[in-house]
Design a protein around this motif. Structure first.
Motif, PDB file in Angstrom:
ATOM      1  N   GLY A 148       0.810  -1.206   0.000  1.00 26.33           N
ATOM      2  CA  GLY A 148       0.000   0.000   0.000  1.00 26.33           C
ATOM      3  C   GLY A 148       0.846   1.260   0.000  1.00 26.33           C
ATOM      4  N   THR A 149       0.145   2.368  -0.150  1.00 25.28           N
ATOM      5  CA  THR A 149       0.774   3.690  -0.148  1.00 25.28           C
ATOM      6  C   THR A 149       0.464   4.412   1.146  1.00 25.28           C
ATOM      7  OG1 THR A 149      -1.177   4.702  -1.149  1.00 25.28           O
ATOM      8  CG2 THR A 149       0.494   3.859  -2.651  1.00 25.28           C
ATOM      9  N   LEU A 150       1.333   5.325   1.528  1.00 24.11           N
ATOM     10  CA  LEU A 150       1.080   6.235   2.640  1.00 24.11           C
ATOM     11  C   LEU A 150       1.433   7.637   2.145  1.00 24.11           C
ATOM     12  CD1 LEU A 150       2.483   4.171   5.650  1.00 24.11           C
ATOM     13  CD2 LEU A 150       0.097   4.815   5.277  1.00 24.11           C
ATOM     14  N   LEU A 151       0.410   8.442   1.895  1.00 21.83           N
ATOM     15  CA  LEU A 151       0.610   9.770   1.318  1.00 21.83           C
ATOM     16  C   LEU A 151       1.001  10.751   2.422  1.00 21.83           C
ATOM     17  CD1 LEU A 151      -2.574   9.876  -0.957  1.00 21.83           C
ATOM     18  CD2 LEU A 151      -0.264   9.183  -1.592  1.00 21.83           C
ATOM     19  N   LEU A 152       2.283  10.922   2.612  1.00 19.09           N
ATOM     20  CA  LEU A 152       2.735  11.861   3.640  1.00 19.09           C
ATOM     21  C   LEU A 152       2.656  13.297   3.131  1.00 19.09           C
ATOM     22  CD1 LEU A 152       4.005  12.514   6.390  1.00 19.09           C
ATOM     23  CD2 LEU A 152       6.250  12.351   5.264  1.00 19.09           C
ATOM     24  N   ASP A 153       3.334  13.568   2.046  1.00 23.05           N
ATOM     25  CA  ASP A 153       3.380  14.934   1.515  1.00 23.05           C
ATOM     26  C   ASP A 153       3.553  14.879   0.000  1.00 23.05           C
ATOM     27  OD1 ASP A 153       3.329  17.685   1.622  1.00 23.05           O
ATOM     28  OD2 ASP A 153       5.486  17.871   1.974  1.00 23.05           O
ATOM     29  N   THR A 154       2.716  14.098  -0.643  1.00 22.50           N
ATOM     30  CA  THR A 154       2.817  13.946  -2.098  1.00 22.50           C
ATOM     31  C   THR A 154       2.212  15.152  -2.795  1.00 22.50           C
ATOM     32  OG1 THR A 154       2.588  12.252  -3.818  1.00 22.50           O
ATOM     33  CG2 THR A 154       0.612  12.796  -2.567  1.00 22.50           C
ATOM     34  N   ASN A 155       2.599  15.373  -4.033  1.00 24.40           N
ATOM     35  CA  ASN A 155       2.081  16.498  -4.809  1.00 24.40           C
ATOM     36  C   ASN A 155       0.723  16.112  -5.377  1.00 24.40           C
ATOM     37  OD1 ASN A 155       1.506  18.564  -6.585  1.00 24.40           O
ATOM     38  ND2 ASN A 155       3.578  18.694  -7.411  1.00 24.40           N
ATOM     39  N   LEU A 156      -0.341  16.416  -4.655  1.00 19.15           N
ATOM     40  CA  LEU A 156      -1.675  15.985  -5.048  1.00 19.15           C
ATOM     41  C   LEU A 156      -2.147  16.649  -6.327  1.00 19.15           C
ATOM     42  CD1 LEU A 156      -3.436  15.823  -1.565  1.00 19.15           C
ATOM     43  CD2 LEU A 156      -2.333  13.984  -2.848  1.00 19.15           C
ATOM     44  N   GLY A 157      -1.581  17.799  -6.650  1.00 22.32           N
ATOM     45  CA  GLY A 157      -1.949  18.447  -7.901  1.00 22.32           C
ATOM     46  C   GLY A 157      -1.560  17.619  -9.105  1.00 22.32           C
ATOM     47  N   GLU A 158      -0.508  16.821  -8.959  1.00 21.90           N
ATOM     48  CA  GLU A 158      -0.051  15.982 -10.063  1.00 21.90           C
ATOM     49  C   GLU A 158      -0.969  14.790 -10.297  1.00 21.90           C
ATOM     50  OE1 GLU A 158       3.308  16.469 -12.046  1.00 21.90           O
ATOM     51  OE2 GLU A 158       1.972  18.131 -11.545  1.00 21.90           O
ATOM     52  N   VAL A 159      -1.703  14.378  -9.270  1.00 20.03           N
ATOM     53  CA  VAL A 159      -2.550  13.189  -9.392  1.00 20.03           C
ATOM     54  C   VAL A 159      -3.570  13.372 -10.509  1.00 20.03           C
ATOM     55  CG1 VAL A 159      -4.206  11.705  -8.216  1.00 20.03           C
ATOM     56  CG2 VAL A 159      -2.237  12.596  -6.959  1.00 20.03           C
ATOM     57  N   ALA A 160      -4.328  14.461 -10.452  1.00 21.68           N
ATOM     58  CA  ALA A 160      -5.354  14.704 -11.459  1.00 21.68           C
ATOM     59  C   ALA A 160      -4.752  14.985 -12.833  1.00 21.68           C
ATOM     60  CB  ALA A 160      -6.239  15.866 -11.022  1.00 21.68           C
ATOM     61  N   LYS A 161      -3.565  15.582 -12.870  1.00 19.66           N
ATOM     62  CA  LYS A 161      -2.931  15.906 -14.155  1.00 19.66           C
ATOM     63  C   LYS A 161      -2.388  14.659 -14.848  1.00 19.66           C
ATOM     64  CE  LYS A 161      -1.451  20.531 -12.673  1.00 19.66           C
ATOM     65  NZ  LYS A 161      -0.275  21.371 -12.348  1.00 19.66           N
ATOM     66  N   ALA A 162      -1.845  13.744 -14.064  1.00 19.08           N
ATOM     67  CA  ALA A 162      -1.185  12.575 -14.641  1.00 19.08           C
ATOM     68  C   ALA A 162      -2.130  11.422 -14.916  1.00 19.08           C
ATOM     69  CB  ALA A 162      -0.060  12.100 -13.713  1.00 19.08           C
ATOM     70  N   LEU A 163      -3.214  11.353 -14.143  1.00 22.52           N
ATOM     71  CA  LEU A 163      -4.164  10.259 -14.307  1.00 22.52           C
ATOM     72  C   LEU A 163      -5.370  10.709 -15.111  1.00 22.52           C
ATOM     73  CD1 LEU A 163      -4.171   8.659 -10.739  1.00 22.52           C
ATOM     74  CD2 LEU A 163      -3.043   7.797 -12.781  1.00 22.52           C
ATOM     75  N   SER A 180     -10.479  16.174  -4.422  1.00 16.75           N
ATOM     76  CA  SER A 180     -11.380  16.473  -3.312  1.00 16.75           C
ATOM     77  C   SER A 180     -11.484  15.328  -2.314  1.00 16.75           C
ATOM     78  CB  SER A 180     -12.778  16.808  -3.842  1.00 16.75           C
ATOM     79  OG  SER A 180     -13.392  15.655  -4.391  1.00 16.75           O
ATOM     80  N   ARG A 181     -11.083  14.111  -2.715  1.00 16.79           N
ATOM     81  CA  ARG A 181     -11.224  12.987  -1.791  1.00 16.79           C
ATOM     82  C   ARG A 181      -9.891  12.352  -1.408  1.00 16.79           C
ATOM     83  NH1 ARG A 181     -11.127   8.308  -4.986  1.00 16.79           N
ATOM     84  NH2 ARG A 181     -11.496   8.650  -7.204  1.00 16.79           N
ATOM     85  N   VAL A 182      -8.770  13.033  -1.720  1.00 16.61           N
ATOM     86  CA  VAL A 182      -7.454  12.554  -1.343  1.00 16.61           C
ATOM     87  C   VAL A 182      -6.782  13.615  -0.475  1.00 16.61           C
ATOM     88  CG1 VAL A 182      -5.209  11.784  -2.183  1.00 16.61           C
ATOM     89  CG2 VAL A 182      -7.269  11.252  -3.485  1.00 16.61           C
ATOM     90  N   ALA A 183      -6.045  13.159   0.534  1.00 18.00           N
ATOM     91  CA  ALA A 183      -5.353  14.106   1.416  1.00 18.00           C
ATOM     92  C   ALA A 183      -3.985  13.554   1.788  1.00 18.00           C
ATOM     93  CB  ALA A 183      -6.174  14.371   2.674  1.00 18.00           C
ATOM     94  N   ASN A 184      -3.127  14.445   2.226  1.00 15.45           N
ATOM     95  CA  ASN A 184      -1.820  14.060   2.740  1.00 15.45           C
ATOM     96  C   ASN A 184      -1.882  13.886   4.251  1.00 15.45           C
ATOM     97  OD1 ASN A 184       0.183  13.861   0.632  1.00 15.45           O
ATOM     98  ND2 ASN A 184      -0.104  16.055   0.281  1.00 15.45           N
ATOM     99  N   ILE A 185      -1.107  12.945   4.755  1.00 16.90           N
ATOM    100  CA  ILE A 185      -1.007  12.727   6.199  1.00 16.90           C
ATOM    101  C   ILE A 185      -0.477  13.983   6.884  1.00 16.90           C
ATOM    102  CG2 ILE A 185       0.271  11.409   7.948  1.00 16.90           C
ATOM    103  CD1 ILE A 185       0.106   9.013   5.936  1.00 16.90           C
ATOM    104  N   SER A 186       0.396  14.709   6.208  1.00 18.83           N
ATOM    105  CA  SER A 186       0.992  15.917   6.789  1.00 18.83           C
ATOM    106  C   SER A 186      -0.065  16.958   7.171  1.00 18.83           C
ATOM    107  CB  SER A 186       1.998  16.536   5.812  1.00 18.83           C
ATOM    108  OG  SER A 186       1.360  16.880   4.590  1.00 18.83           O
ATOM    109  N   GLU A 187      -1.214  16.934   6.507  1.00 21.65           N
ATOM    110  CA  GLU A 187      -2.281  17.885   6.800  1.00 21.65           C
ATOM    111  C   GLU A 187      -2.857  17.680   8.189  1.00 21.65           C
ATOM    112  OE1 GLU A 187      -5.257  18.032   3.681  1.00 21.65           O
ATOM    113  OE2 GLU A 187      -3.759  17.446   2.187  1.00 21.65           O
ATOM    114  N   TYR A 188      -2.634  16.487   8.756  1.00 19.56           N
ATOM    115  CA  TYR A 188      -3.212  16.152  10.059  1.00 19.56           C
ATOM    116  C   TYR A 188      -2.169  16.092  11.170  1.00 19.56           C
ATOM    117  CZ  TYR A 188      -7.010  14.777   6.973  1.00 19.56           C
ATOM    118  OH  TYR A 188      -7.998  14.783   6.011  1.00 19.56           O
ATOM    119  N   LEU A 189      -0.931  16.454  10.855  1.00 23.52           N
ATOM    120  CA  LEU A 189       0.142  16.430  11.858  1.00 23.52           C
ATOM    121  C   LEU A 189       0.365  17.817  12.443  1.00 23.52           C
ATOM    122  CD1 LEU A 189       2.778  14.213   9.975  1.00 23.52           C
ATOM    123  CD2 LEU A 189       1.145  13.489  11.744  1.00 23.52           C
ATOM    124  N   ASP A 190       0.734  17.864  13.716  1.00 23.78           N
ATOM    125  CA  ASP A 190       0.990  19.155  14.375  1.00 23.78           C
ATOM    126  C   ASP A 190       2.296  19.779  13.907  1.00 23.78           C
ATOM    127  OD1 ASP A 190      -1.347  18.917  15.851  1.00 23.78           O
ATOM    128  OD2 ASP A 190      -0.344  17.874  17.503  1.00 23.78           O
TER     129      ASP A 190
END
Length: 338
Positions: A148-163, A180-190
């Protein structure tokens, strides 16, 4: 559990070759854990039609790797902000498609970091309805890989562009876009966390779930075998892009087990070729099912008779046979010259 050092390699073709080599060649009495981080890449599910999953021009212009993996499921985007984990274990007959079993220790680690993480849907780890991880599995019969994947701080803007995301998949999720339905883990870290530090935290957290891990470094001979597998398979166009068929009938539908997309070439009333694509999970290779139907009269009764002794769930999971037959030859009109 033995932790395999991948020696910092970030080429996705090499890392997927390493994963398959471990699955098929290392001591089958042991369980293995592998981590790897890939350069920007799209990893295609085993049963997908590559050219219809990616934005080819964007991929070429931005030097994004496109590689097919051995497991089913959908296409995913990897970059240096994404940590990939892989458990290679024995297949006990009950673990295939049991994503809860293999995600539970990962979810516990994420919860220890303050995330309200949980398994949702078929195979996604989510926080507040946002996907932060996707998982998939593959079995050789005796051994299996759950990764599996763990999205820590991936470039989510590239997801929609590349796929090249299909509208049916977006609509089935009830959202307007993939972003709108994908997020990075970093968004939830202090506090900000580098991928290397995150990797170490996950590894230490998994240590706590089991007896202390052994560490194993591949020998030079083993690495040479991995590189040979990469060259023979994961570097090839046939593996990454192949299977694009000639067809005159296309039938697709989204089921609870995922999307099925059939390309059927019918000539003189008989199926001459059949290719099945989708983001489903199954344990048997599709080629045997496709070959079984070649030569069959393109007629519902004939197709039903040919599939009478076939366990459809071996190929697609929990999909009733009659629903598959309805998809192959349903009542809807098709645009075809038979």
């Amino acid at each position: 559990m033995i932790f395999i050092e991948n020696e910092g390699h970030t080429n996705p073709r090499l890392n997927l070759a390493l994963e398959e080599y471990i699955l098929r060649n290392l001591n089958p009495t042991n369980d293995y854990l592998l981590f790897y981080i890939n350069e920007p890449s799209i990893i295609i599910g085993r049963n997908q039609n590559t050219l219809e999953e990616i934005n080819q021009r964007y991929v070429e212009d931005n030097n994004i790797h496109v590689v097919r993996r051995i497991s089913g499921g959908g296409a995913v985007y990897h970059d240096f902000g994404n940590l990939n984990f892989s458990f290679i274990t024995n297949h006990d007959g009950k673990s295939l498609n049991n994503f809860k079993k293999f995600t539970a220790p990962v979810i516990k680690v994420l919860q220890s970091l303050g995330l309200n993480a949980e398994l949702k849907g078929r195979n996604d780890i989510q926080v507040e309805e946002k996907k932060i991880s996707g998982t998939a599995q593959f079995s050789t019969g005796k051994r299996m890989v759950s990764h599996g994947t763990l999205l820590l701080d991936t470039n989510l803007g590239e997801v929609a562009k590349a796929l090249n995301v299909k509208m049916g998949k977006i609509e089935s999720k009830g959202h307007k876009s993939v972003r709108s339905r994908v997020a990075n883990i970093s968004e939830y870290l202090d506090q900000p966390l580098k991928i290397e530090a995150f990797r170490q935290l996950v590894l230490e957290g998994l240590y706590e779930e089991r007896e202390p891990f052994e560490r194993y470094e591949l020998t030079a001979v083993e690495w040479q075998s991995v590189k040979q597998l990469k060259e023979d398979k994961y570097d090839t166009w046939d593996w990454n892009y192949g299977r694009s068929p000639k067809f005159n009938i296309q039938r697709s539908k989204r089921f609870s087990i995922g999307e099925l997309d059939l390309r059927i070439f019918v000539e003189k009333g008989h199926i001459q070729d059949l290719k099945i694509f989708g983001d489903f999970f199954g344990k048997e290779p599709l080629e045997s099912l496709e070959t079984l139907l070649v030569g069959t009269r393109y007629d519902k009764d004939a197709i039903s008779s040919r599939l009478k002794a076939t366990a459809i769930e071996d190929y697609f999971g929990d999909l009733p046979k009659n629903e598959f037959i309805d998809l192959v030859y349903g009542d809807n009109e098709v645009n075809a010259e038979l």
